[in-house]
Enzyme design. Structure first.
Site: not given
Ligand code: NAD
Length: 436
Positions: A11, A263, A323
């Site tokens: 994201v 998710c 997917k």
């Molecule tokens: P992800 O695990 O791919 O990425 C999270 C990132 O945050 C990691 O790179 C991690 O190192 C970093 N991080 C953790 N703590 C940190 C801090 N204190 N400071 C800076 N960076 C930090 O997660 P994602 O899939 O991108 O999902 C992120 C959020 O978005 C979640 O809440 C998820 O539910 C939501 N979301 C995800 C999607 C999806 O398709 N992946 C879609 C909609 C919403």
């Protein structure tokens, strides 16, 4: 506008690139220094079509940079996006430790007013927690710097992330001050879409409600598919007939081996946890999660019916990711099936255009093929587990020739059964007529 995006995963990286391409100055921040280094070199640490190229262009113009230095990013930005992960705790609740960590880091660094925007999926009430964490950090410093909290949940789909970030069907903005509303309005000025303003709590709930509803459609159609199979109806035809009604809509009505990904499973569990905590059981959603859990086991029974005892049988797995269009294997249904197939004694040969590296770390003993035909060579049966376009376009006459057996089980109802049978394959889908 000057924007920091904290957390550069799926994201965060997408949001950073999308905002920078809209003309904003963006700094992506991550605690993972390796990730930051790779991003600054123009290498995306995951697969998402079109994103790496856009990111490289934006890095070259200077509109986008990445850093592990959060205080600098906070100093140089007026808007701070939270895009850190919110995985599940053992009890199903959302683990907010990364959100809290990032918020407290912000609290230790801010010197001027900031708009702090959560894009991470967080339970209702988290906005208030964010406020408390910030106030605690500011109190420790003996300062009182004003800030605004906004909930701006993300709805992008992996595999279509960039498209969704640049052409969203709606942007939900939960905020409680005119100032924050004005900032968010001008931030998204360049996008032609509906901006839906609401409270922080409403916005937080809209995200969970949306994912829970989509998961419900999937479990509904999967459960109905089981009945169709018994009664001689075709779930694909039933779903098409239903979907033509605009009140129902045709999307998310394709029967298969269940939903997965980073998710739906965790968000459904988090909402169920919240409902238990509040003493308002969500019985329907509880069943949605149960049906999804059962779906892989139900498909396994089909595999056994077609192939008999699996000991020593060679099975080709086409697809591993949850997917197509992504290398993400989090909660992929294929991962529910692999241990069961191995326990039953099957010899597995797998191919996935993007997911093999990640699955290899979990199951080093599987054979990872160089292409789909290599995976299928000598197989007694083949299971289509992810509907990558590449699999839909295979030469199925050749598939039949390279396989030792002829069983082709389509866990995604993505292939044309009649055509497959025409090639001499013993094709079966999920909930299709007379093939059980
Ligand atoms: P992800 O695990 O791919 O990425 C999270 C990132 O945050 C990691 O790179 C991690 O190192 C970093 N991080 C953790 N703590 C940190 C801090 N204190 N400071 C800076 N960076 C930090 O997660 P994602 O899939 O991108 O999902 C992120 C959020 O978005 C979640 O809440 C998820 O539910 C939501 N979301 C995800 C999607 C999806 O398709 N992946 C879609 C909609 C919403």
């Amino acid at each position: 506008m000057n924007v920091a995006v904290i957390g550069t995963g799926y994201v965060g990286a997408t949001t950073s690139a999308a905002l920078a391409s809209m003309g904003h100055q963006v700094i992506g921040v991550d605690v993972d220094r390796q990730k930051v280094e790779s991003l600054n070199c123009g290498r995306l640490p995951f697969y998402e079509e079109g994103l790496e190229q856009l990111m490289q262009n934006l890095l070259a113009t200077g509109a986008l940079t990445f850093t592990a230095d959060l205080p600098r990013a906070v100093r140089e930005s007026d808007i701070l996006f939270l895009t850190v992960g919110t995985p599940s705790n053992a009890d199903g609740s959302a683990d907010l430790r990364y959100v809290e960590g990032a918020v407290r880091d912000i609290g230790r660094s801010i010197k001027t007013h900031k708009v702090i925007v959560s894009k991470s999926t967080v339970p209702v009430g988290t906005g208030d927690l964010v406020k408390t964490w910030l106030q605690e950090e500011l109190a420790k410093r003996g300062t009182d710097i004003p800030f605004d909290i906004v909930s701006n949940p993300e709805f992008l789909r992996e595999g279509k992330a960039l498209h969704d970030a640049l052409h969203p069907e709606r942007i939900v903005i939960g905020c409680e001050s005119d100032k924050a509303r004005a900032v968010m309005t001008s931030l998204y000025e360049g996008l032609r879409t509906v901006l839906f303003y609401t409270t922080v709590r409403d916005a937080e709930m809209i995200k969970y409600a949306s994912n829970a509803f989509l998961a419900t459609k999937i479990s509904f159609i999967n459960e109905l598919a089981r009945l169709c199979e018994k009664t001689g109806a075709s779930i694909s035809k039933v779903a098409r007939g239903m979907g033509l009604d605009s009140r129902i809509g045709g999307q998310f009505l394709r029967a298969g081996i269940g939903y997965g990904g980073s998710c739906f499973p965790k968000d459904v569990e988090a909402l169920l946890h919240l409902s238990r905590q509040e003493g308002v059981p969500l019985q329907l959603l509880d069943a949605v999660a149960r049906v999804n859990q059962e779906q892989a086991a139900w498909f396994l029974q089909k595999v056994l019916r077609h192939l008999g005892p699996l000991s020593g049988k060679k099975i080709a797995l086409l697809g591993l990711t949850f997917k197509p269009g992504t290398d993400d294997i989090r909660e992929a249904p294929a991962l529910r099936l692999i241990p069961e197939l191995l326990a039953a004694g099957a010899e597995l040969s797998a191919y996935d255009p993007q997911g093999m590296e990640a699955v290899r770390r979990l199951h080093p003993g599987l054979r990872y093929a160089k292409d789909p035909y290599d995976a299928l060579a000598g197989a007694d049966g083949a299971l289509l587990l992810t509907e990558w376009q590449e699999f839909l376009e295979l030469d199925y006459a050749q598939v039949k020739r390279v396989m030792a057996g002829a069983v082709l089980l389509d866990g995604r109802n993505a292939l044309d059964g009649e055509k497959m049978r025409g090639y001499g394959l013993l094709y079966d889908g999920v909930g299709e007529r007379g093939t059980g």
